[in-house]
Design a protein around this motif. Structure first.
Motif, PDB file in Angstrom:
ATOM      1  N   UNK A 161       0.910  -1.180   0.083  1.00 28.72           N
ATOM      2  CA  UNK A 161      -0.035   0.071   0.144  1.00 28.72           C
ATOM      3  C   UNK A 161       0.739   1.419  -0.082  1.00 28.72           C
ATOM      4  N   UNK A 162       1.095   1.747  -1.168  1.00 26.47           N
ATOM      5  CA  UNK A 162       1.911   2.944  -1.296  1.00 26.47           C
ATOM      6  C   UNK A 162       3.021   2.669  -2.049  1.00 26.47           C
ATOM      7  N   UNK A 163       3.136   2.874  -3.433  1.00 24.66           N
ATOM      8  CA  UNK A 163       4.280   2.369  -4.261  1.00 24.66           C
ATOM      9  C   UNK A 163       5.163   3.647  -4.683  1.00 24.66           C
ATOM     10  N   UNK A 187      -1.978   6.627  -7.748  1.00 24.06           N
ATOM     11  CA  UNK A 187      -1.941   6.376  -9.360  1.00 24.06           C
ATOM     12  C   UNK A 187      -1.313   5.203  -9.623  1.00 24.06           C
ATOM     13  N   UNK A 188      -1.923   4.571 -10.869  1.00 26.65           N
ATOM     14  CA  UNK A 188      -1.296   3.175 -11.595  1.00 26.65           C
ATOM     15  C   UNK A 188       0.120   3.847 -12.076  1.00 26.65           C
ATOM     16  N   UNK A 189       1.291   3.112 -11.648  1.00 31.14           N
ATOM     17  CA  UNK A 189       2.544   3.378 -11.896  1.00 31.14           C
ATOM     18  C   UNK A 189       2.961   2.734 -13.555  1.00 31.14           C
ATOM     19  N   UNK A 190       3.649   3.638 -14.177  1.00 29.52           N
ATOM     20  CA  UNK A 190       4.062   3.100 -15.680  1.00 29.52           C
ATOM     21  C   UNK A 190       5.487   2.539 -15.425  1.00 29.52           C
ATOM     22  N   UNK A 191       5.828   1.583 -15.856  1.00 32.71           N
ATOM     23  CA  UNK A 191       6.944   0.539 -15.695  1.00 32.71           C
ATOM     24  C   UNK A 191       7.756   0.600 -17.140  1.00 32.71           C
ATOM     25  N   UNK A 192       7.869   1.725 -17.673  1.00 31.25           N
ATOM     26  CA  UNK A 192       8.627   1.903 -18.922  1.00 31.25           C
ATOM     27  C   UNK A 192       9.867   1.449 -18.832  1.00 31.25           C
ATOM     28  N   UNK A 193      10.648   1.514 -17.651  1.00 34.86           N
ATOM     29  CA  UNK A 193      11.973   1.025 -17.524  1.00 34.86           C
ATOM     30  C   UNK A 193      12.369  -0.515 -17.206  1.00 34.86           C
ATOM     31  N   UNK A 194      10.980  -0.953 -17.244  1.00 36.37           N
ATOM     32  CA  UNK A 194      11.328  -2.469 -16.645  1.00 36.37           C
ATOM     33  C   UNK A 194      10.741  -3.580 -17.875  1.00 36.37           C
ATOM     34  N   UNK A 195      11.493  -4.709 -17.827  1.00 37.34           N
ATOM     35  CA  UNK A 195      11.238  -5.882 -18.846  1.00 37.34           C
ATOM     36  C   UNK A 195       9.684  -6.366 -18.310  1.00 37.34           C
ATOM     37  N   UNK A 196       9.356  -6.358 -17.277  1.00 36.71           N
ATOM     38  CA  UNK A 196       7.786  -6.426 -16.910  1.00 36.71           C
ATOM     39  C   UNK A 196       7.668  -5.916 -15.360  1.00 36.71           C
ATOM     40  N   UNK A 197       6.455  -5.426 -15.521  1.00 35.32           N
ATOM     41  CA  UNK A 197       6.117  -4.864 -13.992  1.00 35.32           C
ATOM     42  C   UNK A 197       6.511  -5.267 -12.705  1.00 35.32           C
TER      43      UNK A 197
END
Length: 343
Positions: A161-163, A187-197
């Motif tokens: 809870x709290x990313x 807010x939903x995090x955008x994981x643009x720099x990761x191979x997968x979330x």
């Protein structure tokens, strides 16, 4: 033209060289006010030209909470408060904004150490290590009746809870132990720099329902106080675990104790408490509770990184009238806020 003045309401213990270098661009004043009343009086005299304040959680022992009353007594020259800590619930940010004062904190500097602490608590609670230690300190060995058999972290679901920075660091570590990680955030995090979330975004309700372990990693404010109470705990799995390395106030202690004693919660791991340093007897004496005295960032490396970031914020404030790690409530509003208070 007189140099900017920085008021030190706490000592630097680790980044001493960087602090000494700061004296090259500003005059350093050391707060010697013994209490809040004296501090207010001194703001009208020896502190009446300060531009910046360095504060930490220890500063409250002198100033008390930096609230609307205290801010109204501070000199009009004050433009910046550089706080040492990811949490800043001792500072009324809304009152600061109204007075034209910018506030910074140290979010990234605490992430690794706090996430490590959360992992320690998670593993200890899953494996029932507190029970084992409790028995040993009483002079007894482990038995099936005195120490319940534990669980491996592999395959268990960790709900965060709290990313923020701490939550992300925790997710990285939890995945190494084979945990499935879900999270809820504003807010939903955008994981643009990761191979997968790193983790799957879910609703608050689903976070409660699906988590084998719930980790609290969010700031304390009026919206998050007691965000986990009786109703929320009742929606968790029976035999679930709660770990808190955020702030004690995000968790309702009375509800937590009731859920632990009823057996709805298997175990809890706490590094923070509502009324620090007071800890309720029901927690201290329960062998299914793993307790730490607010040690999340209590490492040489974390303390150095935190102090260094505070100094970098102060340097930016003095040289460019800006802060680096502005608190979330003030992000994108610096120009508007700064026009409210002038020298």
């Amino acid at each position: 033209m007189p140099r900017p003045q920085i008021l030190l309401v706490e000592e630097f213990y680790f980044a001493k060289k960087e602090w000494d270098d700061l004296a090259c661009i500003a005059d350093i004043l050391v707060c010697d006010s013994p209490n809040r009343e004296s501090f207010i009086q001194d703001c009208a005299s020896k502190y009446n030209n300060i531009t910046c304040i360095y504060s930490s959680w220890r500063s409250a022992e002198i100033t008390g909470v930096i609230d609307e009353e205290l801010i109204s007594k501070m000199p009009r020259s004050l433009r910046f408060i550089a706080h040492n800590g990811a949490g800043y619930d001792q500072i009324d940010v809304s009152a600061c904004s109204k007075a034209g004062i910018m506030v910074s904190h140290t979010p990234g500097a605490v992430s690794r150490a706090t996430a490590d602490t959360a992992i320690f608590l998670i593993l200890g609670c899953l494996r029932n290590f507190p029970q084992g230690e409790y028995n040993l300190r009483k002079g007894s060995w482990r038995s099936e009746t005195s120490v319940e058999i534990g669980n491996d972290p592999n395959g268990k679901t960790l709900g965060i809870l709290g990313m923020g920075g701490i939550g992300r660091s925790l997710a990285e570590r939890a995945r190494i132990f084979g945990m499935n990680v879900i999270y809820h955030n504003r807010q939903k995090i955008s994981w643009t720099n990761n191979a997968r979330p790193l983790a799957e975004y879910v609703s608050f309700e689903k976070l409660l329902a699906k988590s084998d372990v719930l980790s609290l990693n969010l700031p304390l404010n009026s919206n998050t106080r007691h965000i986990i109470s009786s109703l929320e705990i009742s929606k968790m799995k029976r035999g679930g675990i709660i770990v808190n390395t955020a702030r004690g106030g995000v968790l309702d202690t009375v509800a937590l104790i009731e859920a632990l004693e009823s057996g709805h919660l298997k175990s809890i791991g706490l590094d923070v408490f509502e009324e620090e340093p007071h800890i309720p007897r029901q927690l201290v004496e329960n062998p299914r509770v793993l307790l730490l005295p607010h040690m999340g960032t209590y490492t040489i490396e974390a303390q150095y990184d935190m102090e260094k970031l505070v100094i970098e914020n102060l340097e930016r404030a003095v040289e460019q009238a800006r802060l680096i790690t502005v608190v979330p409530e003030q992000k994108g509003q610096q120009e508007h806020i700064m026009t409210k208070r002038r020298y």
